[in-house]
Design an enzyme around this catalytic site. Sequence first.
Site, PDB file in Angstrom:
ATOM      1  N   ASP A   1      -5.890   2.050  -3.510  1.00 25.19           N
ATOM      2  CA  ASP A   1      -6.924   1.980  -3.256  1.00 25.19           C
ATOM      3  C   ASP A   1      -7.575   2.812  -2.580  1.00 25.19           C
ATOM      4  O   ASP A   1      -9.238   2.957  -1.406  1.00 25.19           O
ATOM      5  CB  ASP A   1      -6.883   0.213  -2.458  1.00 25.19           C
ATOM      6  CG  ASP A   1      -5.629   0.374  -1.500  1.00 25.19           C
ATOM      7  OD1 ASP A   1      -5.267   1.417  -1.170  1.00 25.19           O
ATOM      8  OD2 ASP A   1      -5.526  -0.605  -0.669  1.00 25.19           O
TER       9      ASP A   1
ATOM     10  N   ASP B   1      -2.591   6.508  -4.106  1.00 26.14           N
ATOM     11  CA  ASP B   1      -1.459   5.526  -2.978  1.00 26.14           C
ATOM     12  C   ASP B   1      -1.048   4.627  -4.676  1.00 26.14           C
ATOM     13  O   ASP B   1      -1.277   4.165  -5.489  1.00 26.14           O
ATOM     14  CB  ASP B   1      -1.899   5.045  -2.351  1.00 26.14           C
ATOM     15  CG  ASP B   1      -2.765   3.844  -1.790  1.00 26.14           C
ATOM     16  OD1 ASP B   1      -4.133   3.705  -2.801  1.00 26.14           O
ATOM     17  OD2 ASP B   1      -2.741   3.218  -1.041  1.00 26.14           O
TER      18      ASP B   1
ATOM     19  N   ASP C   1      -0.474   1.545  -4.846  1.00 23.74           N
ATOM     20  CA  ASP C   1      -2.359   0.340  -4.914  1.00 23.74           C
ATOM     21  C   ASP C   1      -3.048   0.543  -5.427  1.00 23.74           C
ATOM     22  O   ASP C   1      -3.678  -0.149  -6.138  1.00 23.74           O
ATOM     23  CB  ASP C   1      -1.931  -1.000  -4.487  1.00 23.74           C
ATOM     24  CG  ASP C   1      -2.355  -0.556  -3.308  1.00 23.74           C
ATOM     25  OD1 ASP C   1      -2.408   0.421  -2.364  1.00 23.74           O
ATOM     26  OD2 ASP C   1      -3.608  -1.523  -2.022  1.00 23.74           O
TER      27      ASP C   1
ATOM     28  N   SER D   1       1.227  -1.673   0.110  1.00 17.16           N
ATOM     29  CA  SER D   1       0.035   0.674  -0.408  1.00 17.16           C
ATOM     30  C   SER D   1       1.450   0.959   0.036  1.00 17.16           C
ATOM     31  O   SER D   1       1.316   1.471  -0.994  1.00 17.16           O
ATOM     32  CB  SER D   1      -0.424   0.469   1.262  1.00 17.16           C
ATOM     33  OG  SER D   1      -1.572   0.909   1.418  1.00 17.16           O
TER      34      SER D   1
END
Length: 578
Positions: A309, A305, A307, A146
């Site tokens: 999400d 961010d 990734d 993340s």
Amino acid sequence: MSWKDQYNKWTSFTALESEWKQALDERQGNEGELEDCFYKNLEFGTGGMRGEIGPGPNRMNTYTIRRAAEGLARFIEKQGSEAKKRGVAIAFDSRHKSRQFALESALTLGNHGIRSYLFHDLRPTPELSFAVRHLNANAGIVITASHNPPEYNGFKVYGEDGGQLPPGPADELVRFVNEIEDELNIGVADELELKSSRLLQVVSDEIDEAYNSELQSILVKKDIIEEYGNKVKVVFTPLHGAANIPVRRVLESSGFSQVTVVPEQELPDPNFSTVKSPNPEEHAAFELAIKLGKELEADVLLATDPDGDRVGVAVKNPDGEYVVLTGNQTGALMLDYILSQKKEQQVLPENGVVLKTIVTSEIGRAVADHYNLKTVDTLTGFKFIGEKIKEYEQTGEHSFLFGYEESYGYLIGDFVRDKDAVQACLLAAELAAYYKSREMNLYDGLIELFDKYGYYQEGLESLTLKGKAGIEQINQILASFRKTPPTNLEGNKVVTVEDYKSSVATNILTGEEEVIQLPTSNVLKYKLEDGSWFCIRPSGTEPKIKFYFGVNKETLEESKKSLELLKQAVMNLVHTLT
């Protein structure tokens, strides 16, 4: 086994890959770092695992990835041949070794005859959630850490509904992983053999197209976009991550033609070299977007961010300066817009439900109450929101309308079962078009919400405490607050203590106790006499302990002052313990 025994096991393993052998050689003489690499296994929790890349069982590397994938393989094998045939969808982000770790996961699963659907290039986490459902796969894996620093990576597991595993199955998976004692001798299949037998399938662009098509379903007022979409100036930065192409694709296909990507942050970069932290919650991550936004006079700035999400939103305040909205503020704007427009269109379901976490602002409840809708709190972590969506889908008790958490995670359409920054970027652009049609921007809309529902303000403080000593300190802080809870903060009485570890809420004025109907978690929440609150929880993904705060006063100035006083009072107590 002592850390030195583990270390000797690795150094005497003749088949150790050269990069990890070299990494061990580089750490010779640094006994403290070596101990940290080897003193325990990297913890595999209910959402998977996350840690620094490096050698040893307490780091992310080829062997700890295989251990995690081997545990998942045994978990799937127990479910039978149909589960193996349905297989596992696998995605990865732009981090160091993400592609390699994704392939290692597929090769480990393939050694058990389990099919893998591997994306050929980086994709955002929410698209993986979508892919699990679209492919009718049995599970999903995302290789990501993340918004953690560049030296981190991780392994996240998803169930067949596209959500992270709920506590029961997650605990079973953790047991399978923890039973594996020797991470160095886990078998893997040959990549070419798996491809020829169709046990390893590279996912085509068909998933992208299906995902993008579903994204159109979250649009609330398409006529607003038809009229104003080409007038809204959007500046977008993926912060070197996986959301670049999906966000641009959906904005363009939905009618937003004036989208400019921050060029320095457009391409994948595992070092995230233009930012101190690739986290849109950190306002410094918006520095380049703000610079470009000023040049273009943009209506809204969006940052996702690595990734894809989470998304942060920045807009101009009355002084003409771009300010980054909090996750609570963006969530409130989205929620009120969705509910107001659905009510206007007479499509607002009477059994609609809003889902939020226990550390998310109470303004969401005030908005839902205004529309006579129920708000349900979950533990922190979007997997609990996904679990509730699945429950209501099965029981029909409620119709899901919106789910969010303060840490920039939002979900509008339940074809994904995790927070989805691609959805949120699309809705944020629609919000910008809506307010533009009213000769306002999102900041004006926020003040309008405060005037309507109350001046809610929230804050977050974190302490980073690394290593073995840090874990002990975090546990000591929680134990102290649990044993001796504060009763009065600057003249403001503490009324209720909610202990999510014991599942008991105690009114400390009357002694009355109430059972908390949520899974157990090492979290404490304190509610004060004036309606303000604070909450303490250790991070599940970083070596941090977090302190959340919320207040609601008559004016913005009063709320800001009250928030600072509350934060100061609590953190003064904390610092006496560290």
